[in-house]
Design an enzyme around this catalytic site. Structure first.
Site, PDB file in Angstrom:
ATOM      1  N   GLY A  74      10.028 109.235  82.809  1.00  0.00           N
ATOM      2  CA  GLY A  74      10.012 109.951  83.816  1.00  0.00           C
ATOM      3  C   GLY A  74      11.917 111.596  83.511  1.00  0.00           C
ATOM      4  N   ASN A  75      11.782 112.675  83.343  1.00  0.00           N
ATOM      5  CA  ASN A  75      12.472 113.089  83.050  1.00  0.00           C
ATOM      6  C   ASN A  75      12.346 114.736  84.290  1.00  0.00           C
ATOM      7  OD1 ASN A  75      10.884 114.614  80.910  1.00  0.00           O
ATOM      8  ND2 ASN A  75      10.457 112.604  80.555  1.00  0.00           N
ATOM      9  N   THR A  94      18.631 110.454  78.567  1.00  0.00           N
ATOM     10  CA  THR A  94      17.428 109.116  77.849  1.00  0.00           C
ATOM     11  C   THR A  94      17.760 107.757  78.697  1.00  0.00           C
ATOM     12  OG1 THR A  94      16.478 108.353  76.415  1.00  0.00           O
ATOM     13  CG2 THR A  94      18.511 109.744  75.890  1.00  0.00           C
ATOM     14  N   GLY A  95      17.114 107.288  78.717  1.00  0.00           N
ATOM     15  CA  GLY A  95      17.271 106.128  78.606  1.00  0.00           C
ATOM     16  C   GLY A  95      17.837 105.123  80.310  1.00  0.00           C
ATOM     17  N   THR A 125      17.245 114.332  77.666  1.00  0.00           N
ATOM     18  CA  THR A 125      16.189 113.458  78.018  1.00  0.00           C
ATOM     19  C   THR A 125      15.519 113.392  76.444  1.00  0.00           C
ATOM     20  OG1 THR A 125      14.205 113.733  78.714  1.00  0.00           O
ATOM     21  CG2 THR A 125      14.939 115.645  79.187  1.00  0.00           C
ATOM     22  N   SER A 126      14.817 112.888  75.825  1.00  0.00           N
ATOM     23  CA  SER A 126      13.915 112.906  75.023  1.00  0.00           C
ATOM     24  C   SER A 126      12.485 114.037  74.216  1.00  0.00           C
ATOM     25  CB  SER A 126      13.924 111.084  73.437  1.00  0.00           C
ATOM     26  OG  SER A 126      12.804 111.108  74.999  1.00  0.00           O
ATOM     27  N   GLU A 127      12.681 114.502  75.839  1.00  0.00           N
ATOM     28  CA  GLU A 127      11.156 115.182  75.725  1.00  0.00           C
ATOM     29  C   GLU A 127      11.586 116.477  76.650  1.00  0.00           C
ATOM     30  OE1 GLU A 127       8.382 114.479  74.933  1.00  0.00           O
ATOM     31  OE2 GLU A 127       8.074 112.782  75.393  1.00  0.00           O
ATOM     32  N   HIS A 145       4.734 109.380  85.206  1.00  0.00           N
ATOM     33  CA  HIS A 145       3.690 108.949  84.672  1.00  0.00           C
ATOM     34  C   HIS A 145       3.004 108.682  86.419  1.00  0.00           C
ATOM     35  CE1 HIS A 145       6.028 107.512  81.325  1.00  0.00           C
ATOM     36  NE2 HIS A 145       6.097 109.266  81.580  1.00  0.00           N
ATOM     37  N   HIS A 201      -1.048 110.169  78.709  1.00  0.00           N
ATOM     38  CA  HIS A 201       0.668 109.920  78.635  1.00  0.00           C
ATOM     39  C   HIS A 201       0.860 110.434  80.528  1.00  0.00           C
ATOM     40  CE1 HIS A 201       5.022 112.035  77.059  1.00  0.00           C
ATOM     41  NE2 HIS A 201       4.658 111.146  78.376  1.00  0.00           N
TER      42      HIS A 201
HETATM   43 ZN   LIG Z   1       6.101 110.805  79.858  1.00  0.00          ZN
END
Ligand SMILES: [Zn+2]
Length: 260
Positions: A32-33, A48-49, A77-79, A100, A161
């Site tokens: 999540g982000n 992230t992480g 975040t990676s997104e 999610h 996703h």
């Molecule tokens: Zn996701």
């Protein structure tokens, strides 16, 4: 008009929504982000992480609109590019949330968009919830996959996703996430009971008008994709629809919630 926030205000909002997201099991592990736009060229984003249930203010990151870190010790975040694409396409939004949640994600895995007009509060607060194509997480495929849907809906399923929602502020975006998951759970149960009955065309039209009159009409809210009602926004109001809509809008303006 978006209200510009301080880094501190945005951070408090993110931590509050992130904790609720974690407590409601909308995310597992470090999933999540969340992000908040604080000015034309600055975002406050989650790192992230890290688990969304155990972050503190110093874990949040400030980035520019290219996703480059401006301040903070962690990596964004990676997104981040999915968030940035949503802000680029929707000048009216101040926050993006992604998680999610199990029921809604199950619909995304099954390839079933939540576009049936069945619950009044969903039509008024969200409209339909379309399904975006699959994109490999943290690649350019994800921002590309949301382009055609985020422009017409405040909530979307990301195929195989999860869910993404957008709002004026982080609480608004988070509440939309709750509504999506609740709606997905109810739809799942109703389908197992044997039938999902859609609202009549005229009833949907009243709700669409309420949404537009209450200021939530920036995107097409009808369930066009399901072919059930196909109500065009701003359709001519009959006298009866007008009276009903005025009544509900009056309740909303007086601070009440006609649909709670
Ligand atoms: Zn996701």
């Amino acid at each position: 008009m978006r209200r510009m926030l301080s880094v501190e205000e945005a951070g408090e909002g993110i931590l509050h929504a992130a904790r609720r997201m974690y407590e409601r099991r909308y995310v597992a592990a470090n999933d999540g982000n969340l992000s908040v736009r604080i000015s034309d060229d600055r975002l406050v984003v989650t790192p992230t992480g890290m688990s969304k249930g155990f972050m503190s203010r110093s874990d949040l990151v400030v980035t520019d609109m290219k996703g480059e870190r401006v301040s903070g010790k962690r990596k964004p975040t990676s997104e981040i590019m999915m968030h940035i694409r949503a802000y680029e396409l929707r000048d009216d939004i101040g926050s993006v949330v992604h998680a999610h949640p199990p029921y809604a994600t199950a619909f995304a895995v099954a390839g079933i968009p939540l576009v049936e007009c069945v619950l009044p509060e969903v039509i008024v607060s969200l409209g339909s919830i379309p399904l975006a194509d699959y994109g490999t997480p943290s690649t350019e495929e994800v921002p590309r996959s949301i382009e055609s849907v985020v422009t017409r809906s405040d909530a979307l399923l990301l195929r195989n996703h999860g869910v993404m929602t957008v709002g004026n502020c982080v609480l608004d975006a988070y509440h939309k996430l709750e509504t999506v998951e609740h709606f997905a759970e109810i739809t799942f149960i109703a389908r197992h009971l044997g039938s999902v009955s859609s609202l009549a065309h005229d009833d949907v039209r009243k709700l669409v008008e309420v949404r537009a009159a209450a200021g939530g009409g920036s995107v097409y809210p009808g369930c066009e994709e399901s072919g059930i009602c196909g109500v065009p926004q701003g359709a001519d109001q009959t006298e009866l629809v007008k009276i009903i809509v005025e009544e509900v809008v009056k309740i909303l303006r007086e601070g009440g919630n006609a649909l709670d």
